[in-house]
Motif scaffolding. Structure first.
Motif, PDB file in Angstrom:
ATOM      1  N   MET A 123      23.655  46.129  34.186  1.00 17.00           N
ATOM      2  CA  MET A 123      24.394  44.908  33.857  1.00 17.00           C
ATOM      3  C   MET A 123      25.598  44.739  34.771  1.00 17.00           C
ATOM      4  O   MET A 123      26.172  45.706  35.268  1.00 17.00           O
ATOM      5  N   ARG A 124      25.961  43.497  34.945  1.00 21.21           N
ATOM      6  CA  ARG A 124      27.168  43.185  35.695  1.00 21.21           C
ATOM      7  C   ARG A 124      28.406  43.372  34.806  1.00 21.21           C
ATOM      8  O   ARG A 124      28.336  43.157  33.600  1.00 21.21           O
ATOM      9  N   VAL A 125      29.491  43.759  35.431  1.00 18.50           N
ATOM     10  CA  VAL A 125      30.748  43.831  34.676  1.00 18.50           C
ATOM     11  C   VAL A 125      31.276  42.409  34.495  1.00 18.50           C
ATOM     12  O   VAL A 125      31.086  41.532  35.340  1.00 18.50           O
ATOM     13  N   VAL A 126      31.901  42.164  33.369  1.00 15.66           N
ATOM     14  CA  VAL A 126      32.400  40.827  33.088  1.00 15.66           C
ATOM     15  C   VAL A 126      33.625  40.533  33.957  1.00 15.66           C
ATOM     16  O   VAL A 126      34.356  41.442  34.363  1.00 15.66           O
ATOM     17  N   GLN A 127      33.834  39.259  34.223  1.00 10.18           N
ATOM     18  CA  GLN A 127      34.997  38.817  34.975  1.00 10.18           C
ATOM     19  C   GLN A 127      36.122  38.459  34.004  1.00 10.18           C
ATOM     20  O   GLN A 127      35.895  38.160  32.836  1.00 10.18           O
ATOM     21  N   LYS A 128      37.344  38.487  34.524  1.00  4.64           N
ATOM     22  CA  LYS A 128      38.500  38.176  33.690  1.00  4.64           C
ATOM     23  C   LYS A 128      38.470  36.707  33.278  1.00  4.64           C
ATOM     24  O   LYS A 128      38.433  35.818  34.123  1.00  4.64           O
ATOM     25  N   PRO A 129      38.505  36.434  31.966  1.00  2.00           N
ATOM     26  CA  PRO A 129      38.479  35.041  31.514  1.00  2.00           C
ATOM     27  C   PRO A 129      39.848  34.376  31.665  1.00  2.00           C
ATOM     28  O   PRO A 129      40.854  35.032  31.925  1.00  2.00           O
ATOM     29  N   ALA A 184      45.306  35.803  23.255  1.00  2.00           N
ATOM     30  CA  ALA A 184      44.496  36.112  24.427  1.00  2.00           C
ATOM     31  C   ALA A 184      43.045  36.211  23.991  1.00  2.00           C
ATOM     32  O   ALA A 184      42.744  36.529  22.837  1.00  2.00           O
ATOM     33  N   CYS A 185      42.153  35.953  24.919  1.00  3.08           N
ATOM     34  CA  CYS A 185      40.722  36.094  24.619  1.00  3.08           C
ATOM     35  C   CYS A 185      40.148  37.244  25.446  1.00  3.08           C
ATOM     36  O   CYS A 185      40.556  37.479  26.586  1.00  3.08           O
ATOM     37  N   THR A 186      39.220  37.957  24.842  1.00  3.72           N
ATOM     38  CA  THR A 186      38.586  39.109  25.479  1.00  3.72           C
ATOM     39  C   THR A 186      37.101  38.849  25.638  1.00  3.72           C
ATOM     40  O   THR A 186      36.437  38.395  24.709  1.00  3.72           O
ATOM     41  N   LEU A 187      36.616  39.145  26.830  1.00  7.18           N
ATOM     42  CA  LEU A 187      35.195  39.005  27.148  1.00  7.18           C
ATOM     43  C   LEU A 187      34.611  40.412  27.271  1.00  7.18           C
ATOM     44  O   LEU A 187      35.140  41.239  28.025  1.00  7.18           O
ATOM     45  N   LYS A 188      33.526  40.683  26.533  1.00 11.53           N
ATOM     46  CA  LYS A 188      33.005  42.041  26.482  1.00 11.53           C
ATOM     47  C   LYS A 188      31.479  42.042  26.483  1.00 11.53           C
ATOM     48  O   LYS A 188      30.845  41.228  25.824  1.00 11.53           O
ATOM     49  N   ASN A 189      30.926  42.985  27.272  1.00 11.69           N
ATOM     50  CA  ASN A 189      29.491  43.269  27.175  1.00 11.69           C
ATOM     51  C   ASN A 189      29.314  44.767  26.975  1.00 11.69           C
ATOM     52  O   ASN A 189      30.282  45.480  26.715  1.00 11.69           O
ATOM     53  N   ASP A 190      28.114  45.262  27.127  1.00  9.65           N
ATOM     54  CA  ASP A 190      27.834  46.663  26.804  1.00  9.65           C
ATOM     55  C   ASP A 190      28.389  47.649  27.830  1.00  9.65           C
ATOM     56  O   ASP A 190      28.425  48.856  27.564  1.00  9.65           O
ATOM     57  N   VAL A 191      28.847  47.161  28.983  1.00  7.67           N
ATOM     58  CA  VAL A 191      29.311  48.089  30.014  1.00  7.67           C
ATOM     59  C   VAL A 191      30.756  47.836  30.443  1.00  7.67           C
ATOM     60  O   VAL A 191      31.330  48.641  31.180  1.00  7.67           O
TER      61      VAL A 191
END
Length: 336
Positions: A123-129, A184-191
């Motif tokens: 998976m790709r790492v998420v980008q800063k929202p 603040a908002c947080t963006l999260k996936n499995d990695v």
């Protein structure tokens, strides 16, 4: 209880254990990460192990095969520079992973496929929202916050808000009166996970800054009023004018301003333009000093000269000659 009744329970237990084992072996790794798959049972002498990969489209690729005494290098271009194995244990290691390495990995011992499987998702790492806000005219106490991100790149990401339990992309923020409250908002996936910069209530509702601006304007107005009053007093009140001018005429900045005001002041009263008031004051002071020096009554150092006997004395007030007193003794003095 008969064996026939126990058989279904045994089958269910085996399926449950197998499912749990399969789920335990599921891997989710970020791009450029590394993962290892351990063969069970481990490789032993006289056995050959073959690692295979089944991609998301269903195609099967041989990663590499080797035995306990001899190792091998992968031949497939997809794994040529990112796969290695431990010939003593049969463990397969993948590094520099890409999304193309996502799929199902399994192995064979002496050509017989084993039950253990290794699902892998790269998976790709998420980008800063980023938080954007939008106000409404219908309700000035509500601002709509939006957690902005790339929905294509971060399609599997989940959203959370620090100031709310909401997990949606858009949040209706209601004013609380606490200017130091931030969100603040947080963006999260499995990695991976990333959190946006905070936005505070003081940034959303600018009442505090309006009050400060009003106070500043009031202070400026008061200062301007005081300056105007002082200027008018300087121009039209002689006592105040003389006091201020004598005290500050030699200062660099204020002295120049006073001279300019005096030019306007003298020009308005006498009709004379560009009168040098400073020169006038200087000349008057010189005349006064000269008069004091010539006055024998005011000058203590002045030597008063007695008039000579031959000089004619005159009456200062009338300008007539004074009679000289005769101090000669008369004839009757002897008789006395």
């Amino acid at each position: 209880m008969s064996v026939r009744c126990l058989l279904p329970l045994v089958i269910v237990a085996i399926v449950a254990v197998s499912g749990a084992n399969f789920k335990r072996r599921e891997f989710k790794i970020k791009i450029d990460g590394e993962v290892s798959f351990k063969a069970t049972p481990p490789l032993s002498s006289g056995k050959t192990i073959t690692w295979k990969f089944k991609d998301l489209q269903g195609g099967v690729i041989r990663v590499m095969d080797f035995d306990y005494d001899e190792s091998a290098t992968p031949q497939n271009p997809l794994f040529k520079n990112c796969a290695s194995a431990d010939k003593k244990t049969g463990e397969l290691t993948l590094h520099n992973l890409t999304e193309n390495h996502s799929g199902l990995y399994f192995f064979e011992l002496n050509g017989k496929e084993q039950m253990e499987k290794f699902p892998l998702k790269v998976m790709r790492v998420v980008q800063k929202p980023e938080i954007t806000n939008e106000k409404t005219t219908s309700n000035p106490d509500v601002v709509y916050l939006k957690c902005k991100y790339d929905k294509v790149v971060d399609k599997d990401a989940k959203i959370s808000w620090s100031c709310s339990n909401d997990t949606t992309e858009e949040l209706a923020y209601t004013k609380t009166g606490k200017t130091d409250l931030c969100c603040a908002c947080t963006l999260k996936n499995d990695v991976s996970q990333e959190t946006s910069d905070q936005i505070c209530e003081s940034d959303l509702f600018h009442e505090g800054s309006n009050i400060a601006l009003t106070v500043v304007l009031i202070l400026l107005f008061i200062l301007l009023f005081v300056v105007i009053v002082l200027v008018l007093m300087y121009r039209f009140n002689n006592k105040f004018h003389d006091y201020v001018f004598k005290k500050y005429e030699k200062t660099t900045c204020l002295g120049g301003m006073l001279k300019n005001l005096d030019q306007c002041r003298s020009g308005k009263k006498t009709g004379v333009k560009q009168t040098d008031v400073t020169t006038v004051y200087t000349e008057v002071n010189k005349i006064e000093e000269n008069n004091k020096e010539d006055d024998p009554l005011t000058d203590p150092q002045h030597d008063y000269e007695e008039p000579q006997s031959g000089d004619k004395q005159t009456d200062v007030e009338n300008g007539t000659p004074l009679k000289k007193e005769d101090n000669t003794p008369t004839e009757h003095s002897d008789d006395l």
